[in-house]
Every structure is written in C-alpha cells, then in structure tokens.
Write an enzyme that holds these catalytic residues in place. Sequence first.
Site, PDB file in Angstrom:
ATOM      1  N   HIS A   1     102.898  60.252  47.525  1.00 36.46           N
ATOM      2  CA  HIS A   1     101.532  60.368  48.048  1.00 36.46           C
ATOM      3  C   HIS A   1     100.748  59.109  47.699  1.00 36.46           C
ATOM      4  O   HIS A   1     100.869  58.584  46.592  1.00 36.46           O
ATOM      5  CB  HIS A   1     100.853  61.600  47.444  1.00 36.46           C
ATOM      6  CG  HIS A   1      99.385  61.661  47.712  1.00 36.46           C
ATOM      7  ND1 HIS A   1      98.862  61.628  48.995  1.00 36.46           N
ATOM      8  CD2 HIS A   1      98.326  61.749  46.875  1.00 36.46           C
ATOM      9  CE1 HIS A   1      97.540  61.693  48.914  1.00 36.46           C
ATOM     10  NE2 HIS A   1      97.188  61.765  47.657  1.00 36.46           N
TER      11      HIS A   1
ATOM     12  N   HIS B   1      91.822  61.113  53.390  1.00 36.12           N
ATOM     13  CA  HIS B   1      92.390  61.118  52.031  1.00 36.12           C
ATOM     14  C   HIS B   1      93.621  60.212  51.895  1.00 36.12           C
ATOM     15  O   HIS B   1      93.584  59.259  51.125  1.00 36.12           O
ATOM     16  CB  HIS B   1      92.722  62.556  51.613  1.00 36.12           C
ATOM     17  CG  HIS B   1      93.251  62.677  50.220  1.00 36.12           C
ATOM     18  ND1 HIS B   1      93.074  63.795  49.447  1.00 36.12           N
ATOM     19  CD2 HIS B   1      93.973  61.821  49.451  1.00 36.12           C
ATOM     20  CE1 HIS B   1      93.646  63.604  48.255  1.00 36.12           C
ATOM     21  NE2 HIS B   1      94.202  62.418  48.247  1.00 36.12           N
TER      22      HIS B   1
ATOM     23  N   GLU C   1      98.456  67.008  42.133  1.00 38.45           N
ATOM     24  CA  GLU C   1      99.043  67.455  43.399  1.00 38.45           C
ATOM     25  C   GLU C   1     100.423  68.088  43.189  1.00 38.45           C
ATOM     26  O   GLU C   1     101.213  68.173  44.132  1.00 38.45           O
ATOM     27  CB  GLU C   1      99.154  66.287  44.396  1.00 38.45           C
ATOM     28  CG  GLU C   1      97.871  65.545  44.688  1.00 38.45           C
ATOM     29  CD  GLU C   1      96.853  66.335  45.528  1.00 38.45           C
ATOM     30  OE1 GLU C   1      97.118  67.510  45.851  1.00 38.45           O
ATOM     31  OE2 GLU C   1      95.790  65.764  45.822  1.00 38.45           O
TER      32      GLU C   1
ATOM     33  N   GLU D   1     109.703  49.602  66.119  1.00 37.52           N
ATOM     34  CA  GLU D   1     110.247  50.052  64.842  1.00 37.52           C
ATOM     35  C   GLU D   1     109.747  51.444  64.456  1.00 37.52           C
ATOM     36  O   GLU D   1     110.428  52.173  63.733  1.00 37.52           O
ATOM     37  CB  GLU D   1     109.808  49.043  63.759  1.00 37.52           C
ATOM     38  CG  GLU D   1     110.746  48.899  62.595  1.00 37.52           C
ATOM     39  CD  GLU D   1     112.155  48.498  63.021  1.00 37.52           C
ATOM     40  OE1 GLU D   1     112.297  47.751  64.014  1.00 37.52           O
ATOM     41  OE2 GLU D   1     113.096  48.961  62.367  1.00 37.52           O
TER      42      GLU D   1
ATOM     43  N   HIS E   1      97.195  56.282  49.189  1.00 40.26           N
ATOM     44  CA  HIS E   1      95.904  56.170  49.883  1.00 40.26           C
ATOM     45  C   HIS E   1      95.830  54.850  50.661  1.00 40.26           C
ATOM     46  O   HIS E   1      95.079  53.943  50.281  1.00 40.26           O
ATOM     47  CB  HIS E   1      94.753  56.226  48.863  1.00 40.26           C
ATOM     48  CG  HIS E   1      94.699  57.485  48.044  1.00 40.26           C
ATOM     49  ND1 HIS E   1      93.980  57.575  46.868  1.00 40.26           N
ATOM     50  CD2 HIS E   1      95.255  58.703  48.236  1.00 40.26           C
ATOM     51  CE1 HIS E   1      94.095  58.799  46.366  1.00 40.26           C
ATOM     52  NE2 HIS E   1      94.873  59.503  47.177  1.00 40.26           N
TER      53      HIS E   1
HETATM   54  O1  2HA Z   1      94.153  61.187  42.124  1.00 40.52           O
HETATM   55  O2  2HA Z   1      95.643  61.005  44.791  1.00 40.52           O
HETATM   56  O3  2HA Z   1      95.177  63.412  45.681  1.00 40.52           O
HETATM   57  C1  2HA Z   1      95.399  61.522  42.549  1.00 40.52           C
HETATM   58  C2  2HA Z   1      95.336  61.830  43.977  1.00 40.52           C
HETATM   59  C3  2HA Z   1      94.886  63.167  44.368  1.00 40.52           C
HETATM   60 ZN    ZN Z   2      95.317  61.505  46.826  1.00 40.46          ZN
END
Ligand code: 2HA
Ligand code: ZN
Length: 273
Positions: A141, A212, A117, A171, A143
């Site tokens: 980033h 995602h 990314e 909050e 998940h």
């Molecule tokens: O695998 O999170 O978006 C890495 C990630 C891709």
């Molecule tokens: Zn990801």
Amino acid sequence: MEEIYNVRFFNKFCRLCDDSYNRGWNEANGGNLSYRMSEFDVDEVRKYFSYERDWQDIGVTVENLAGEYFMVTGSGKYFKNTKEEPDDNVCIIEIDSTGTKYRIVWGLVNGGRPTSELPTHLMNHSVKKDITKGKNRVIFHNHPIHTISLSFVLDLDDRTFTRELWDMMPECPVVFPRGVGVVGWHTPGSIEIAEETAEKMKRFDVVVWAGHGVFCAGESFDRVFGILDTVEKAATILCNVKAMGGKKWRVTKEQVMTLYENYGIDVDGTFFD
Ligand code: 2HA
Ligand code: ZN
C-alpha cells in the site's frame, strides 16, 4: 540482526520500502507492506523468533491464513527508516490457529504494533492465497501523487480508471491485464475498507482508494513494485495530457486486443464494451 538482514526475503522487503520511499510514494508514515513467508523463509529465520509477546485480535477472521507468518511494516513507522533500522520499523507476526489473532515474534524492538491497515492486508492475502493457489505473497500500500490526483477528477468506477490508464501506454494492459479496481473514500484502517478492498481483490491486482492511495498484490516484491511503477507512470502521463488540454485521439479496442492476442496475453476485453 546482521544475519537476519542478509536473508533474501528480508533484504528484498527492506529494499522495496527504500525504493518506494525514494519514488515519493511513502511520505512520513504513509503506506505499508506485508509479505506472507514461505515455509523455507520461516525455517531460515525461526532461530531469531521469541514468543513472549501477547496474542492480539486482528479484527477480521482469516481462516486460510491460520499458522502463517508475515513480515509487516509497523504502525506509525517510516518507510524511509526501514532499510537502516528494520528491527525498529518492521515485525514478523504469527497468525493463531483460528485465524483471528496474531502475535509479534520478531522486530518492533522499541514497541509498537503492525500497520494500522493490517485487516486489509490480511483479508487481501486471504483472498489472493485462495485465488492464486498460494502463489501470491506480497500486499503493498502506498500514496502515489498522480494516481491519487486522478481519483479526484475521474469517475470512481473500475471501468473508467482501467480504460483511462490502459490508454496511456501499451505496457499497461501487459502489467495489469485484469484492470484496476476502485474503492470510494472510507476511514483508513477500518473494517469496511478492508472488506470492500478484499472484494475487489477477487478480480484485480490493483485497487485504487479514492483520495488516499493504492493497494497492489503480487507473487513477488518486484511484481508489486512493477505494477505500481506502471500504474503511477500511466497516471502521470494522463495528468499531463489533461493539463495540456486533453486527448485528441484514443486507441481502439481492435488495436489493443490484436496486440495482446498476438502475444498471448489475456487482457480483459470487457472493459472496452
Ligand atoms: O499511515 O498509509 O493508510 C499508514 C497509511 C494508512
Ligand atoms: Zn494509506
């Protein structure tokens, strides 16, 4: 390695990877982290750099990042392993003078490349560096389970996500007063998702990628962790509420705005209109 690990930004970077993994936000190689180093940081660790690796194309142009250094997680590497073996899992990259290429100057000792990314990270850094006059340093980033779950049941627009999450705890508007941006499903690592996310980052510090994960921007490792922690907690409450039959009431614009006006927090009230 011992010594670079003791440098503050380096230590904080690895600590965030570890904390995030322990929260369940980074399964296997999921998620990525980047930090725009200050001149002070670069001076502190420059003695560990080497310059024999080749320049590579970034895939996008980030002119205002020319000559900057970033610490970034490696593609295919696990957050879980970062704290114990940072030199195998992360790298420091230098951006060239045109803002179109990078080279690894430290780390990934067993080979590899920066996160898949990277275009999104660098485009987000580029936007945020301008908007915050250089204050923003971290792009994160991950998940997180409940926020991703909600992206399958809420309408995929900024207003719906912002209002639904803000409603869950007082909050929330304090921690993300500009709201949450939403991007529909795109191929991970693509230029399209990088461009769409960077556009949203002009307004928001949090962008949800449908089906995602989440991208957060902030001036410190604590700030991005705090944002995600709050977003995901609100999302968890909302999932519970939905599972228990849904809301029986919701806070009003007046309740929310009066509270924040009293504390001088500039909450974006247009989300209530
Ligand atoms: O695998 O999170 O978006 C890495 C990630 C891709
Ligand atoms: Zn990801």
